[in-house]
Motif scaffolding. Structure first.
Motif, PDB file in Angstrom:
ATOM      1  N   SER A 151       0.841  -1.220   0.000  1.00 59.75           N
ATOM      2  CA  SER A 151       0.000   0.000   0.000  1.00 59.75           C
ATOM      3  C   SER A 151       0.863   1.253   0.000  1.00 59.75           C
ATOM      4  O   SER A 151       0.585   2.222  -0.707  1.00 59.75           O
ATOM      5  CB  SER A 151      -0.868   0.094   1.256  1.00 59.75           C
ATOM      6  OG  SER A 151      -1.768  -0.923   1.303  1.00 59.75           O
ATOM      7  N   LEU A 152       1.934   1.218   0.820  1.00 58.74           N
ATOM      8  CA  LEU A 152       2.812   2.395   0.881  1.00 58.74           C
ATOM      9  C   LEU A 152       3.457   2.646  -0.480  1.00 58.74           C
ATOM     10  O   LEU A 152       3.597   3.794  -0.908  1.00 58.74           O
ATOM     11  CB  LEU A 152       3.904   2.177   1.938  1.00 58.74           C
ATOM     12  CG  LEU A 152       3.462   2.275   3.393  1.00 58.74           C
ATOM     13  CD1 LEU A 152       4.562   1.781   4.315  1.00 58.74           C
ATOM     14  CD2 LEU A 152       3.090   3.712   3.748  1.00 58.74           C
ATOM     15  N   ASP A 153       3.831   1.558  -1.145  1.00 61.76           N
ATOM     16  CA  ASP A 153       4.450   1.703  -2.462  1.00 61.76           C
ATOM     17  C   ASP A 153       3.438   2.297  -3.454  1.00 61.76           C
ATOM     18  O   ASP A 153       3.759   3.214  -4.211  1.00 61.76           O
ATOM     19  CB  ASP A 153       4.956   0.327  -2.936  1.00 61.76           C
ATOM     20  CG  ASP A 153       5.934   0.444  -4.085  1.00 61.76           C
ATOM     21  OD1 ASP A 153       6.456   1.551  -4.315  1.00 61.76           O
ATOM     22  OD2 ASP A 153       6.175  -0.572  -4.764  1.00 61.76           O
ATOM     23  N   LEU A 203      17.716   3.798   4.464  1.00 61.35           N
ATOM     24  CA  LEU A 203      17.327   2.927   5.573  1.00 61.35           C
ATOM     25  C   LEU A 203      15.810   2.719   5.509  1.00 61.35           C
ATOM     26  O   LEU A 203      15.083   3.594   5.026  1.00 61.35           O
ATOM     27  CB  LEU A 203      17.673   3.595   6.911  1.00 61.35           C
ATOM     28  CG  LEU A 203      19.155   3.912   7.155  1.00 61.35           C
ATOM     29  CD1 LEU A 203      19.294   4.834   8.375  1.00 61.35           C
ATOM     30  CD2 LEU A 203      19.949   2.628   7.386  1.00 61.35           C
ATOM     31  N   GLY A 204      15.323   1.613   6.017  1.00 58.13           N
ATOM     32  CA  GLY A 204      13.877   1.380   6.098  1.00 58.13           C
ATOM     33  C   GLY A 204      13.183   1.531   4.764  1.00 58.13           C
ATOM     34  O   GLY A 204      12.091   2.085   4.673  1.00 58.13           O
ATOM     35  N   SER A 205      13.801   0.980   3.738  1.00 61.64           N
ATOM     36  CA  SER A 205      13.313   1.195   2.366  1.00 61.64           C
ATOM     37  C   SER A 205      11.955   0.540   2.109  1.00 61.64           C
ATOM     38  O   SER A 205      11.159   1.031   1.307  1.00 61.64           O
ATOM     39  CB  SER A 205      14.367   0.652   1.395  1.00 61.64           C
ATOM     40  OG  SER A 205      13.947   0.835   0.090  1.00 61.64           O
ATOM     41  N   GLY A 206      11.682  -0.561   2.749  1.00 62.74           N
ATOM     42  CA  GLY A 206      10.380  -1.244   2.646  1.00 62.74           C
ATOM     43  C   GLY A 206      10.156  -1.909   1.302  1.00 62.74           C
ATOM     44  O   GLY A 206      10.165  -3.131   1.177  1.00 62.74           O
ATOM     45  N   GLU A 260      19.840  -4.006   6.930  1.00 69.90           N
ATOM     46  CA  GLU A 260      20.567  -3.038   7.771  1.00 69.90           C
ATOM     47  C   GLU A 260      19.620  -2.557   8.873  1.00 69.90           C
ATOM     48  O   GLU A 260      18.458  -2.238   8.595  1.00 69.90           O
ATOM     49  CB  GLU A 260      21.007  -1.850   6.917  1.00 69.90           C
ATOM     50  CG  GLU A 260      21.957  -0.886   7.570  1.00 69.90           C
ATOM     51  CD  GLU A 260      23.392  -1.411   7.631  1.00 69.90           C
ATOM     52  OE1 GLU A 260      23.753  -1.950   8.689  1.00 69.90           O
ATOM     53  OE2 GLU A 260      24.124  -1.261   6.639  1.00 69.90           O
ATOM     54  N   ASP A 261      20.142  -2.506  10.079  1.00 70.98           N
ATOM     55  CA  ASP A 261      19.371  -1.966  11.195  1.00 70.98           C
ATOM     56  C   ASP A 261      19.794  -0.511  11.381  1.00 70.98           C
ATOM     57  O   ASP A 261      20.984  -0.231  11.611  1.00 70.98           O
ATOM     58  CB  ASP A 261      19.660  -2.794  12.461  1.00 70.98           C
ATOM     59  CG  ASP A 261      18.853  -2.321  13.662  1.00 70.98           C
ATOM     60  OD1 ASP A 261      18.289  -1.209  13.622  1.00 70.98           O
ATOM     61  OD2 ASP A 261      18.795  -3.068  14.647  1.00 70.98           O
ATOM     62  N   ALA A 262      18.832   0.388  11.306  1.00 70.52           N
ATOM     63  CA  ALA A 262      19.149   1.822  11.397  1.00 70.52           C
ATOM     64  C   ALA A 262      19.782   2.194  12.738  1.00 70.52           C
ATOM     65  O   ALA A 262      20.459   3.209  12.834  1.00 70.52           O
ATOM     66  CB  ALA A 262      17.874   2.644  11.186  1.00 70.52           C
ATOM     67  N   VAL A 299      19.250   8.481   3.959  1.00 75.09           N
ATOM     68  CA  VAL A 299      17.850   8.929   3.963  1.00 75.09           C
ATOM     69  C   VAL A 299      16.973   7.860   4.613  1.00 75.09           C
ATOM     70  O   VAL A 299      17.167   6.661   4.408  1.00 75.09           O
ATOM     71  CB  VAL A 299      17.379   9.311   2.523  1.00 75.09           C
ATOM     72  CG1 VAL A 299      17.568   8.192   1.525  1.00 75.09           C
ATOM     73  CG2 VAL A 299      15.927   9.764   2.521  1.00 75.09           C
ATOM     74  N   PHE A 300      16.034   8.334   5.428  1.00 76.03           N
ATOM     75  CA  PHE A 300      15.142   7.440   6.196  1.00 76.03           C
ATOM     76  C   PHE A 300      13.742   8.041   6.048  1.00 76.03           C
ATOM     77  O   PHE A 300      13.454   9.092   6.621  1.00 76.03           O
ATOM     78  CB  PHE A 300      15.600   7.462   7.657  1.00 76.03           C
ATOM     79  CG  PHE A 300      15.133   6.341   8.537  1.00 76.03           C
ATOM     80  CD1 PHE A 300      14.841   5.077   8.045  1.00 76.03           C
ATOM     81  CD2 PHE A 300      15.015   6.542   9.920  1.00 76.03           C
ATOM     82  CE1 PHE A 300      14.441   4.034   8.889  1.00 76.03           C
ATOM     83  CE2 PHE A 300      14.633   5.522  10.772  1.00 76.03           C
ATOM     84  CZ  PHE A 300      14.342   4.272  10.252  1.00 76.03           C
ATOM     85  N   ALA A 301      12.887   7.400   5.228  1.00 78.97           N
ATOM     86  CA  ALA A 301      11.588   8.016   4.911  1.00 78.97           C
ATOM     87  C   ALA A 301      10.425   7.265   5.555  1.00 78.97           C
ATOM     88  O   ALA A 301      10.338   6.032   5.461  1.00 78.97           O
ATOM     89  CB  ALA A 301      11.398   8.050   3.391  1.00 78.97           C
TER      90      ALA A 301
HETATM   91  C1  LIG Z   1       6.243   2.672   7.203  1.00 79.16           C
HETATM   92  S1  LIG Z   1       7.518   1.709   6.452  1.00 79.16           S
HETATM   93  C2  LIG Z   1       8.221   2.874   5.327  1.00 79.16           C
HETATM   94  C3  LIG Z   1       8.669   2.235   4.040  1.00 79.16           C
HETATM   95  C4  LIG Z   1       9.207   3.219   3.011  1.00 79.16           C
HETATM   96  N1  LIG Z   1      10.396   3.903   3.488  1.00 79.16           N
HETATM   97  C5  LIG Z   1       8.156   4.242   2.624  1.00 79.16           C
HETATM   98  O1  LIG Z   1       8.421   5.446   2.759  1.00 79.16           O
HETATM   99  O2  LIG Z   1       7.081   3.850   2.160  1.00 79.16           O
HETATM  100  C6  LIG Z   1       8.706   1.622   7.743  1.00 79.16           C
HETATM  101  C7  LIG Z   1       9.891   0.761   7.390  1.00 79.16           C
HETATM  102  O3  LIG Z   1      10.888   0.935   8.398  1.00 79.16           O
HETATM  103  C8  LIG Z   1      11.478  -0.307   8.613  1.00 79.16           C
HETATM  104  N2  LIG Z   1      12.150  -0.276   9.915  1.00 79.16           N
HETATM  105  C9  LIG Z   1      11.592  -0.290  11.146  1.00 79.16           C
HETATM  106  N3  LIG Z   1      12.562  -0.299  12.093  1.00 79.16           N
HETATM  107  C10 LIG Z   1      13.749  -0.261  11.432  1.00 79.16           C
HETATM  108  C11 LIG Z   1      15.108  -0.263  11.848  1.00 79.16           C
HETATM  109  N4  LIG Z   1      15.460  -0.301  13.138  1.00 79.16           N
HETATM  110  N5  LIG Z   1      16.062  -0.236  10.892  1.00 79.16           N
HETATM  111  C12 LIG Z   1      15.741  -0.203   9.578  1.00 79.16           C
HETATM  112  N6  LIG Z   1      14.480  -0.221   9.130  1.00 79.16           N
HETATM  113  C13 LIG Z   1      13.490  -0.247  10.053  1.00 79.16           C
HETATM  114  C14 LIG Z   1      10.345  -1.294   8.514  1.00 79.16           C
HETATM  115  O4  LIG Z   1      10.789  -2.620   8.295  1.00 79.16           O
HETATM  116  C15 LIG Z   1       9.573  -0.720   7.339  1.00 79.16           C
HETATM  117  O5  LIG Z   1       9.992  -1.236   6.108  1.00 79.16           O
END
Ligand SMILES: C[S@@+](CC[C@H](N)C(=O)[O-])C[C@H]1O[C@@H](n2cnc3c(N)ncnc32)[C@H](O)[C@@H]1O
Length: 255
Positions: A51-53, A84-87, A133-135, A149-151
């Motif tokens: 859905s986010l995509d 980071l957190g690319s999803g 990768e863990d942020a 970048v972390f979105a």
């Molecule tokens: C709401 S989604 C956002 C996905 C994408 N960035 C977007 O903008 O649609 C949040 C993402 O953050 C990731 N996430 C949560 N905790 C994280 C962490 N500690 N390190 C990296 N990613 C993390 C989740 O796995 C998920 O893919």
């Protein structure tokens, strides 16, 4: 270096910042999103990510976020960027399309999401690397990247981990760009919340509506971002601005 002395308890930092009003403190939650729960099958998490995509494509958020990221590396001919957190990889895909020499490392902490990104066109892109990768503990030496970048993800983290992410993002890159949901003024949040859940459930499905609802209550305010950065390292400089429904935050240790 020891932890900086703080005038607030980092673990209890309100999402609205150290001086958040009583109402604002009521309008937050520790409830986890489906995306953060280990007991939820990936089928449900995957539906939220898809859905986010889709929303990113339809509302051109991937493009907008990529443009915001590229603004930060405007003077760098071949920028090295970590997402980071690319999803789903939508933002990184746009970065690669918009910048012909950008090298992008596309990551997420969720192994299944990373596997799906790797199975997509991004897995074989010559300027992309896809990995877990863990942020909160980035596996890279200091100064590896021009930009991290972390979105739409920062609000997932409780204050201590969120502060750690700011420390890590500014350690491995010259600039750390966070794009996340805006935390609206309390009265706006209070008035909007009852409408948000049913509308989101009808348009995006229940799991996405559930996570979106919680995200709004977990979004950090600019004052909270400043407090989190200070807790990570008092030398970190941080700029915040509002862009539509998003909050745009740039943090750096170098300026
Ligand atoms: C709401 S989604 C956002 C996905 C994408 N960035 C977007 O903008 O649609 C949040 C993402 O953050 C990731 N996430 C949560 N905790 C994280 C962490 N500690 N390190 C990296 N990613 C993390 C989740 O796995 C998920 O893919």
């Amino acid at each position: 270096m020891g932890e900086p002395r703080l005038s607030f308890d980092l673990d209890k930092l309100p999402r609205g910042g150290p001086r958040a009003s009583r109402l604002d403190r009521c309008l937050q939650t520790d409830r986890q999103e489906f995306l953060d729960r280990d007991d939820v099958p990936y089928r449900i998490k995957g539906s939220v990510i898809r859905s986010l995509d889709r929303m990113g494509e339809r509302w051109r958020l991937h493009e907008k976020f990529a443009e915001l990221a590229l603004e930060q590396v405007a003077g760098t001919p071949s920028p090295k960027i970590l997402e980071l957190g690319s999803g789903h990889g939508g933002l990184s895909r746009k970065l690669l399309q918009l910048h012909p020499r950008a090298e992008v490392v596309i990551t997420d902490v969720e192994p299944e999401s990373v596997a799906r990104i790797r199975d997509s066109d991004l897995g074989s892109h010559p300027r992309a690397t896809v990995k877990i990768e863990d942020a909160t503990a980035i596996d890279a030496p200091d100064g590896t990247y021009d930009l991290v970048v972390f979105a739409q993800s920062f609000h997932h983290l409780p204050p201590r981990l969120a502060s750690k992410v700011i420390g890590e993002g500014t350690r491995v890159a010259k600039k750390f760009l966070i794009i996340d949901l805006l935390r609206p003024p309390s009265l706006v949040l209070l008035a909007g919340l009852p409408m948000f859940l049913p509308i989101a459930a009808i348009t995006q499905g229940l799991p996405t509506a559930h996570d979106g609802f919680i995200s709004m209550l977990r979004a950090y305010s600019p004052a909270a971002f400043r407090a989190l950065a200070k807790a990570a390292d008092p030398d970190i400089k941080l700029w915040t601005r509002t862009d539509g429904l998003q909050q745009v935050v740039v943090a750096s240790k170098l300026v």
